[in-house]
Write a protein that holds these residues in place. Sequence first.
Motif, PDB file in Angstrom:
ATOM      1  N   VAL A  34       0.847  -1.193   0.000  1.00  0.00           N
ATOM      2  CA  VAL A  34       0.000   0.000   0.000  1.00  0.00           C
ATOM      3  C   VAL A  34       0.882   1.242   0.000  1.00  0.00           C
ATOM      4  O   VAL A  34       0.608   2.211  -0.715  1.00  0.00           O
ATOM      5  N   GLY A  35       1.950   1.219   0.778  1.00  0.00           N
ATOM      6  CA  GLY A  35       2.857   2.367   0.831  1.00  0.00           C
ATOM      7  C   GLY A  35       3.473   2.675  -0.526  1.00  0.00           C
ATOM      8  O   GLY A  35       3.561   3.844  -0.931  1.00  0.00           O
ATOM      9  N   GLU A  36       3.899   1.640  -1.248  1.00  0.00           N
ATOM     10  CA  GLU A  36       4.468   1.834  -2.593  1.00  0.00           C
ATOM     11  C   GLU A  36       3.429   2.407  -3.545  1.00  0.00           C
ATOM     12  O   GLU A  36       3.726   3.293  -4.354  1.00  0.00           O
ATOM     13  N   LEU A  37       2.213   1.912  -3.437  1.00  0.00           N
ATOM     14  CA  LEU A  37       1.145   2.391  -4.320  1.00  0.00           C
ATOM     15  C   LEU A  37       0.763   3.828  -4.004  1.00  0.00           C
ATOM     16  O   LEU A  37       0.458   4.607  -4.912  1.00  0.00           O
ATOM     17  N   ALA A  38       0.782   4.195  -2.735  1.00  0.00           N
ATOM     18  CA  ALA A  38       0.359   5.534  -2.307  1.00  0.00           C
ATOM     19  C   ALA A  38       1.386   6.608  -2.640  1.00  0.00           C
ATOM     20  O   ALA A  38       1.029   7.769  -2.838  1.00  0.00           O
TER      21      ALA A  38
END
Length: 116
Positions: A34-38
């Motif tokens: 999620v962090g990479e996507l955000a």
Amino acid sequence: MAQYADRLDEVFHALSDPTRRAVVHRLGAGPASVGELAEPFGMALTSFLKHIRVLETSGCIRTVKRGRVRECVLEPHAFAAVDGWLAEERAVWEARTDRLERFVLSETDDEREGGS
């Protein structure tokens, strides 16, 4: 296609937002946290998580928690209903354009015969 109506509504709703489309596009290259996507979106993580929830609820993605990291994975089967719907619509429009072509060609042939 009526049996897929709810699925179609959910998937099209999920894809109606450019952020969610970008997430789906990115996940096409493979799983991501999620962090990479955000990261590219410049929004608070809580706001971004709402997009993830919509995608997950629609069945477009699934998330798996590994320790403290939530990983997202694309669920290609979720798009089967969309693919089926698009195929049906394509067939309808191709049939219509085929009929239009036949009509135009028959009118052109009639004009040639009448003009001779």
